[in-house]
Design a protein around this motif. Structure first.
Motif, PDB file in Angstrom:
ATOM      1  N   VAL A 110       0.832  -1.208   0.000  1.00 46.89           N
ATOM      2  CA  VAL A 110       0.000   0.000   0.000  1.00 46.89           C
ATOM      3  C   VAL A 110       0.864   1.255   0.000  1.00 46.89           C
ATOM      4  N   THR A 111       1.924   1.250   0.799  1.00 46.94           N
ATOM      5  CA  THR A 111       2.834   2.400   0.830  1.00 46.94           C
ATOM      6  C   THR A 111       3.441   2.631  -0.552  1.00 46.94           C
ATOM      7  N   THR A 112       3.847   1.555  -1.191  1.00 48.08           N
ATOM      8  CA  THR A 112       4.425   1.648  -2.524  1.00 48.08           C
ATOM      9  C   THR A 112       3.412   2.160  -3.535  1.00 48.08           C
ATOM     10  N   ARG A 113       2.235   1.579  -3.524  1.00 47.45           N
ATOM     11  CA  ARG A 113       1.191   1.970  -4.477  1.00 47.45           C
ATOM     12  C   ARG A 113       0.844   3.443  -4.366  1.00 47.45           C
ATOM     13  N   ASP A 114       0.630   3.919  -3.155  1.00 44.49           N
ATOM     14  CA  ASP A 114       0.222   5.314  -2.973  1.00 44.49           C
ATOM     15  C   ASP A 114       1.325   6.276  -3.400  1.00 44.49           C
ATOM     16  N   TYR A 115       2.563   5.948  -3.044  1.00 50.54           N
ATOM     17  CA  TYR A 115       3.672   6.825  -3.438  1.00 50.54           C
ATOM     18  C   TYR A 115       3.838   6.827  -4.954  1.00 50.54           C
ATOM     19  N   CYS A 116       3.789   5.650  -5.564  1.00 50.82           N
ATOM     20  CA  CYS A 116       4.025   5.555  -7.006  1.00 50.82           C
ATOM     21  C   CYS A 116       2.936   6.272  -7.804  1.00 50.82           C
ATOM     22  N   SER A 117       1.711   6.252  -7.320  1.00 49.05           N
ATOM     23  CA  SER A 117       0.642   6.974  -7.998  1.00 49.05           C
ATOM     24  C   SER A 117       0.981   8.450  -8.127  1.00 49.05           C
ATOM     25  N   ASP A 118       1.448   9.049  -7.036  1.00 49.47           N
ATOM     26  CA  ASP A 118       1.807  10.470  -7.057  1.00 49.47           C
ATOM     27  C   ASP A 118       3.116  10.714  -7.799  1.00 49.47           C
ATOM     28  N   TYR A 136       4.003  -0.756 -10.132  1.00 49.68           N
ATOM     29  CA  TYR A 136       4.967  -0.727  -9.039  1.00 49.68           C
ATOM     30  C   TYR A 136       5.471  -2.141  -8.755  1.00 49.68           C
ATOM     31  N   CYS A 155       8.831   2.321  -9.015  1.00 49.55           N
ATOM     32  CA  CYS A 155       7.631   2.871  -9.659  1.00 49.55           C
ATOM     33  C   CYS A 155       7.834   2.888 -11.169  1.00 49.55           C
TER      34      CYS A 155
END
Length: 271
Positions: free
Chosen positions: A224-232, A248, A265
């Protein structure tokens, strides 16, 4: 999701660290075109030596492939060698602590050798492999390590040729030839290739998901941490388009224990 490039830290027949495992237990082949003087050598290998290695070679714990002149075609170059710390004097050949030592030592020296930071080396098609003495040499007291930069990664069928010296390969703005992309509908199930080839996805940024001393937070937290950061992060890299696709690559506990703390990412782009 396993790491898309080789960072060789697996040490026992049962271990699968960073997506790479050893071949069968016992004495393993040491590559084709071996040098008899290297096979059971107790001496620290030559720094800077070049070799023609294949993916099967770096799947073994030791290697004695003959060195070639670095002006000739080669797919590997030794960038770090040395004696193992005294703590390994009485260690077994498959001591799991060797993996952590190799990851820390070879990955740190890999960055310095290529002229890159941790984020950049995770987005290049070149990777590193490490080797130790043969089992016979280990029994005779040999305690050395050898780190090689190789022209490919975990999914590579054939390594690419390296320049005469790979030192400083990623300084400045690296050539697309050395950066990693993907051709296919998704990042996870498609072959990783050089960005100089036609592609659909490019590895553009990384995220650090923990500190060295922290315990593994669990698969869900890392993902989840990876997904949210990579989206931005991918949106910013693409200059904030209205619509965009991102991917990701995240890691599990085995990779965490070996020392990895970063996820990658990916942006969907043919550029």
């Amino acid at each position: 999701m396993s790491h898309p490039w080789w960072r060789r830290a697996a040490l026992t027949c049962a271990a699968l660290v960073l997506g790479v495992g050893l071949a069968a237990c016992g004495e393993s082949p040491q590559g084709e075109n071996t040098d008899p003087d290297q096979v059971d050598s107790v001496e620290v290998p030559e720094l800077g030596a070049c070799r023609v290695l294949a993916p099967d070679d770096v799947a073994q714990p030791s290697n004695a492939t003959k060195a070639v002149d670095c002006s000739e075609r080669h797919t590997a170059q030794t960038y770090a060698v040395g004696e193992l710390p005294d703590t390994f004097d009485e260690a077994g050949y498959d001591d799991e602590e060797l993996g952590a030592f190799a990851y820390e030592t070879c990955s740190t020296k890999f960055e310095k050798f290529l002229g890159a930071d941790e984020s950049l080396v995770m987005r290049t098609i070149v990777s590193w492999a490490w080797f130790r003495p043969s089992e016979k040499a280990w029994e005779d007291g040999a305690r050395w390590y050898r780190c090689d930069v190789v022209g490919g990664g975990e999914q590579t069928e054939e390594f690419v040729q390296l320049p005469e010296s790979a030192e400083g390969l990623l300084l400045g703005r690296p050539s697309d030839r050395w950066m990693v992309c993907v051709s296919g509908p998704s990042v996870t199930d498609s072959l990783k290739i050089s960005c100089s080839e036609p592609h659909d996805w490019r590895a553009v940024t990384t995220i650090k998901v923990g500190e060295p001393e922290e315990p593994y937070p669990g698969d869900r937290v890392v993902e989840v941490t990876t997904r949210d950061y990579c989206s931005d992060s991918v949106g910013a890299w693409l200059n904030y388009p209205v619509d965009y696709d991102f991917g990701y690559t995240w890691f599990h506990e085995a990779e965490w224990e070996a020392g990895n703390r970063r996820s990658v990412c990916w942006a969907k782009t043919a550029d």
